[in-house]
Design a protein around this motif. Structure first.
Motif, short mmCIF file in Angstrom:
data_model
loop_
_atom_site.label_atom_id
_atom_site.label_comp_id
_atom_site.label_asym_id
_atom_site.label_seq_id
_atom_site.Cartn_x
_atom_site.Cartn_y
_atom_site.Cartn_z
N ILE A 31 32.23 -2.56 -3.64
CA ILE A 31 33.45 -2.29 -2.89
C ILE A 31 34.48 -1.58 -3.76
O ILE A 31 35.14 -0.62 -3.32
N SER A 32 34.64 -2.03 -4.99
CA SER A 32 35.65 -1.45 -5.88
C SER A 32 35.41 0.04 -6.10
O SER A 32 36.31 0.86 -5.91
N ASN A 33 34.19 0.42 -6.48
CA ASN A 33 33.90 1.83 -6.72
C ASN A 33 33.94 2.63 -5.42
O ASN A 33 34.29 3.82 -5.43
N ALA A 34 33.59 2.01 -4.31
CA ALA A 34 33.66 2.70 -3.03
C ALA A 34 35.10 3.09 -2.71
O ALA A 34 35.39 4.23 -2.31
N MET A 35 36.01 2.13 -2.87
CA MET A 35 37.42 2.40 -2.58
C MET A 35 37.98 3.44 -3.55
O MET A 35 38.73 4.34 -3.15
N GLN A 36 37.60 3.33 -4.83
CA GLN A 36 38.07 4.32 -5.79
C GLN A 36 37.55 5.72 -5.46
O GLN A 36 38.29 6.71 -5.59
N SER B 94 39.81 -2.77 -6.69
CA SER B 94 40.06 -2.98 -5.26
C SER B 94 41.43 -3.61 -5.03
O SER B 94 42.14 -3.25 -4.09
N VAL B 95 41.77 -4.57 -5.89
CA VAL B 95 43.06 -5.25 -5.73
C VAL B 95 44.21 -4.27 -5.92
O VAL B 95 45.19 -4.29 -5.18
N ASP B 96 44.08 -3.37 -6.91
CA ASP B 96 45.12 -2.38 -7.14
C ASP B 96 45.24 -1.41 -5.96
O ASP B 96 46.35 -1.04 -5.56
#
Length: 402
Positions: free
Chosen positions: A300-305, A52-54
């Motif tokens: 959230i991380s996998n969602a954004m990816q 997510s940060v990236d």
């Protein structure tokens, strides 16, 4: 007839808003709709970590999130059923990069993402999708009952009970691949640091209890449990949440705490099984695709990816003019190629480690005493480790028995 848009995205959470921004980068005419009006709350643990940060950095939104009320975190504290605890930094020793994450209320975070997307694509709030339009079996648009809009591809980013997934008969309530969780906001909890806390202590088993700092003395507090375990033990998760804060392990820390508002519950479709996420004229991303991490419950991380991966494929598909199931299968292939290894490893942790008290006690004890073990967990959290090696039991045995 020529469609109104290249892409219609249903749902403007992290998956949908990120997908919209990446679609805009690819030059796709995009419409982003949501049934709510922003800002709106979303029940969640509020942890924004990993890739997510990236992605925030790629989208030029790092300054935007740091302008919101938030906590920046750089480690996770684990406690075992026997009460022993260890703090694992996100950054392994000797790493050239410093890893960190954020904890930010979804009320603020999602509104920031939506505003950023609205500067790049057309958006419609208060748009409740009542019908998925199809032509000769292919998805071709959406309707709210009074308006119809069409597109080459429709993206379902509308969460666990996705209207698109339901219309395509892809929604299944599967307790074996579902976490049920609660969330409450508190002020006045003692001992908060810039770390996220995950507790597998006796007072909350067979679930886990979290305390995530939000800054300004606030924290997101919740409890999560596998749906099938919840039913098997006849547990009221709301009561278990309250009982945990009053238990011997947490009582002192919550003695001066105040619950702000109500405790809310929700379902988390975890990526412990591979769901179908595409078809003629459509793809599913984020929670609609069931991509939540099985061991941490973070989505959230996998969602954004998934939004980024979808936009890549949608740009290629739209350029070639054909958006059938065969062409959109490339999205599913790339999605599982990039996210599958991490989801598979996390599934094994959830099944074989986090559900076994003696093993949890042993692992935390080894991590307290052995910096190599802490490094291994750091590398797992940031994805800086060969997934094949993680699946090798001999690697674990050699390391843990050093």
């Amino acid at each position: 007839m020529k469609p109104d848009y290249d892409i219609i995205i249903i749902g403007a959470g992290p998956a949908g808003s990120c997908c919209a921004m990446y679609c805009a980068r690819h030059g796709l005419k995009t419409l982003l709709v949501d049934k709510a009006r922003f800002p709106r709350d979303k029940t969640c643990g509020d942890a924004i970590s990993g890739s997510s940060v990236d992605i925030l950095d790629e989208l030029g939104l790092t300054a935007a999130i740091t302008a919101l009320p938030h906590a920046r975190v750089d480690a996770v504290l684990f406690s075992a059923p026997n009460g022993m605890a260890v703090t694992i930094p996100f950054t392994p020793r000797n790493s050239e990069r410093q890893y960190y994450g954020y904890v930010c209320r979804r009320m603020d975070f999602d509104a920031m993402l939506f505003r950023a997307a609205a500067q790049q694509v057309e958006t419609r709030e208060n748009f409740t999708v009542k019908k998925i339009l199809t032509e000769s079996g292919r998805v071709c648009g959406i309707s709210d009952g009074s308006r119809e809009v069409t597109a080459k591809v429709v993206v379902g980013a509308d969460g666990f009970k996705s209207v698109l997934a339901r219309a395509m008969q892809l929604y299944h309530h599967d307790p074996a691949h579902l976490i049920v969780a609660t969330r409450g906001y508190y002020s006045g909890i003692s001992g908060l640091r810039d770390v996220i806390e995950i507790h597998f202590v006796e007072d909350v088993l067979p679930g886990y209890f979290w305390i995530f700092p939000l800054g300004d003395g606030m924290a997101n507090v919740g409890i999560g449990m596998m749906h099938n375990a919840l039913k098997a033990h006849g547990i009221s998760l709301h009561k278990a949440h309250i009982a945990a804060t009053e238990s011997a392990f947490f009582r002192q820390r919550f003695s001066g705490a105040k619950l702000l508002g109500n405790i809310h519950g929700w379902n988390l479709p975890i990526g412990s099984k591979r769901r179908r996420v595409h078809g003629d004229g459509f793809v599913l991303i984020g929670d609609a695709a069931g991509l939540i991490d099985p061991s941490s419950g973070e989505g959230i991380s996998n969602a954004m990816q998934s939004g980024k991966i979808a936009a890549e494929v949608l740009a290629e598909v739209c350029a070639h003019g054909e958006a059938g199931a065969n062409q959109l299968a490339e999205y599913e292939r790339r999605l599982w190629h990039r996210l599958g290894p991490g989801l598979n490893s996390s599934t094994q942790l959830q099944k074989h480690v986090f559900s076994r008290k003696p093993l949890l006690n042993f692992l935390v004890k080894r991590a307290v005493r052995n910096p190599d073990v802490r490094d291994l967990f750091s590398q797992m959290m940031v994805g800086d480790i060969d997934r094949g090696a993680m699946a090798n039991p001999m690697m674990w045995l050699r390391l843990l028995w050093k």
